[in-house]
Each structure stands twice: as C-alpha cells, then as structure tokens.
Design an enzyme around this catalytic site. Structure first.
Site, PDB file in Angstrom:
ATOM      1  N   HIS A 133       0.830  -1.196   0.000  1.00  7.57           N
ATOM      2  CA  HIS A 133       0.000   0.000   0.000  1.00  7.57           C
ATOM      3  C   HIS A 133       0.870   1.255   0.000  1.00  7.57           C
ATOM      4  O   HIS A 133       2.065   1.205   0.289  1.00  7.57           O
ATOM      5  CB  HIS A 133      -0.922   0.030   1.226  1.00  7.57           C
ATOM      6  CG  HIS A 133      -2.115  -0.859   1.104  1.00  7.57           C
ATOM      7  ND1 HIS A 133      -2.049  -2.226   1.289  1.00  7.57           N
ATOM      8  CD2 HIS A 133      -3.416  -0.589   0.793  1.00  7.57           C
ATOM      9  CE1 HIS A 133      -3.246  -2.752   1.117  1.00  7.57           C
ATOM     10  NE2 HIS A 133      -4.093  -1.775   0.816  1.00  7.57           N
ATOM     11  N   LYS A 192      -0.914   4.935   4.549  1.00 11.75           N
ATOM     12  CA  LYS A 192      -1.821   4.002   5.219  1.00 11.75           C
ATOM     13  C   LYS A 192      -1.336   3.785   6.643  1.00 11.75           C
ATOM     14  O   LYS A 192      -0.167   3.439   6.869  1.00 11.75           O
ATOM     15  CB  LYS A 192      -1.887   2.680   4.456  1.00 11.75           C
ATOM     16  CG  LYS A 192      -2.862   1.677   5.063  1.00 11.75           C
ATOM     17  CD  LYS A 192      -3.039   0.481   4.154  1.00 11.75           C
ATOM     18  CE  LYS A 192      -3.970  -0.560   4.778  1.00 11.75           C
ATOM     19  NZ  LYS A 192      -5.304  -0.009   5.090  1.00 11.75           N
TER      20      LYS A 192
END
Length: 278
Positions: free
Chosen positions: A167, A171
């Site tokens: 990601h 995040k």
C-alpha cells in the site's frame, strides 16, 4: 426507476483521497443525495466539497468537522429514507464514528480498516440491539472478492501459503484489513498451513512477517507510488501459484461503495465483507 426519495448520504473523511472519489460517485447517482461532508482537516472547513472533489459545479455542501450535529440533522429528515454514512477516516476514530452513527439510526458503511476483532464484535452487538444495518468492508473491489474466492479454492490443494500486501505510505494500519480478511477466510477452512520444515530464527524481528491464524504469514509493504495491491502465493513441490490484485485507480472501488450504500438500509445487523452482499 422508482419515485422513492433519494437515500441521504454523509461522507466522513470527505476531503481525503477515497472520500473525494465517493463524493463524485454519490453526486452522479440519481438515487442518492449528498447531505453532509465531514473532514477534520482545518484547511478544508467551509469549502464546497464538490469543488474539492474536482466536480465541474459546486454541490453546495460545505465541509464541516461537526459529525454529531450532522448525524442528528440527517436523522431528523423524516421525509427521506434512512440515512447512510460512508466512513473513510482513520483507525483511531472509526470505532467512535460508527457507534455514534448507529446511536442516531444512521447506517454506517465502513471502508476504514484497523478495527480490532473485539471492536467489531462490540459494534455488531450494538447494531443488532438497535436493529440497524452496518457494513464493514475491508475492500470494495469486486476483483479482490474474486481473488479471495480463488484463494479459498486453491487452498484445498496447497499446504503452504503466504500473503503480501502493498500500500501507499500514508496508510496507518498494517497488515491491511483486506490481508487480514483473506487470511481469516483461509483459516476458517479448518486447515493449518505452512508445516515447519526447519526451526526458523529471525535475525531481525519481523523478518518473516506477521503470523495470522493457522500458520499463515502476512507481509506488509509501504511505499509512495503504490495504491493497494495484494498477492496470495501458494507453494508446493516444483510449483508456485500466485494470485494478485492491483489497484491503479480508486474509482475501481466505487461500484462496491454504491452497492453497499443501497444495501445497508435493508439490513438489521452488522455484516462484514463485500462478498456477503453481492
């Protein structure tokens, strides 16, 4: 099309990357109406959320950081169907956000990950007591649902599996909710994976990733330039079987978000996972 009034929608985290995509999707859906845009960033207070989302015309919905007054306002609109709040905020606040929404009779659709199993269990009990629908969706992508289904099928034939999730570096939680859910789907089959071949030693703690149920390892990568990606890698003698899902644009989540908004008012309890409403 029916003559039913549109579903009122509040977006929490409206000025974030996912929030802006949801704003555009809701604004373009004739059966939905955007009633509120919540965001804690002081730079966005009072600005029109349509302009922030990049729409050609303003929506005349100003950004505010006042969640509970907005919940009360939408709950009081008796001429409209039950309200829905879409939450793409932060793991630190999502639990309180969902409890507040349920208390006002507003149906939560939660895309924020990071809730603990105990928190999810508590929210499920609260939603059931209130007879209020709630959807917690770790991943709104249809492609991810298909990957998970393929992984469950493959697990019948492989005893070794590891998960890698990648990601963007903004995040906050790791592993991702999607990776945790994927591991849980495999663990629920009642099979233990990755029987030990040697006694492993981690020279640096965490080198082998996090250990989920039934011996499944999850590895997390965080880098700028990524959006959301996941691999499920199965191994056996002489072969590797890899399932991978890549996100190149957050617009891919919007069909799932819109489906969840339309379905949640039909529920009387908490449901976890997009596959449960497809």
């Amino acid at each position: 099309m029916t003559n039913q009034a549109p579903i009122p929608v509040i977006i929490n985290g409206a000025a974030g990357k996912m929030g802006r995509e949801v704003v555009k999707a809701v604004a373009q859906a004739p059966d939905l109406t955007l009633m509120g845009a919540i965001d804690r960033n002081p730079e966005h207070q009072g600005k029109d959320i349509g302009e922030l989302a990049g729409l050609s015309e303003p929506l005349e919905v100003p950004v505010t950081d006042q969640l509970e007054p907005m919940l009360g306002y939408v709950a009081g609109e008796r001429q409209l169907p039950p309200g829905v709040i879409v939450d793409f905020t932060h793991p630190d606040s999502v639990y309180d956000n969902v409890r507040s929404a349920i208390a006002y009779g507003i149906r939560p659709v939660v895309g924020t990950t990071g809730l603990s199993p105990a928190q999810i269990q508590d929210l499920a009990a609260f939603a059931e007591k209130a007879s209020t629908g709630c959807l917690i969706i770790p991943n709104f992508s249809i492609g991810m649902v298909l990957l998970q289904q393929a992984a469950v099928t493959a697990s019948q034939y492989f005893d070794h599996v590891e998960i890698i999730e990648l990601h963007h570096n903004q995040k906050a939680d790791a592993p991702s909710g999607t990776a945790i859910q994927t591991a849980q789907l495999l663990a629920d089959l009642g099979k233990t994976f990755n029987p030990a071949q040697v006694e492993e030693t981690e020279k640096i703690p965490g080198a082998r990733g996090s250990l989920a149920d039934e011996g499944i390892r999850i590895h997390s990568v965080r880098l700028p330039g990524l959006i959301a990606h996941q691999e499920v890698i199965f191994g056996a003698a002489g072969q590797i079987y890899t399932l991978r899902h890549d996100t190149s644009d957050r617009a891919c989540y919007m069909p799932g978000v819109l489906l969840a908004i339309r379905k949640v008012s039909q529920l009387k309890s908490l449901v976890y996972g997009l596959e449960k409403i497809l």
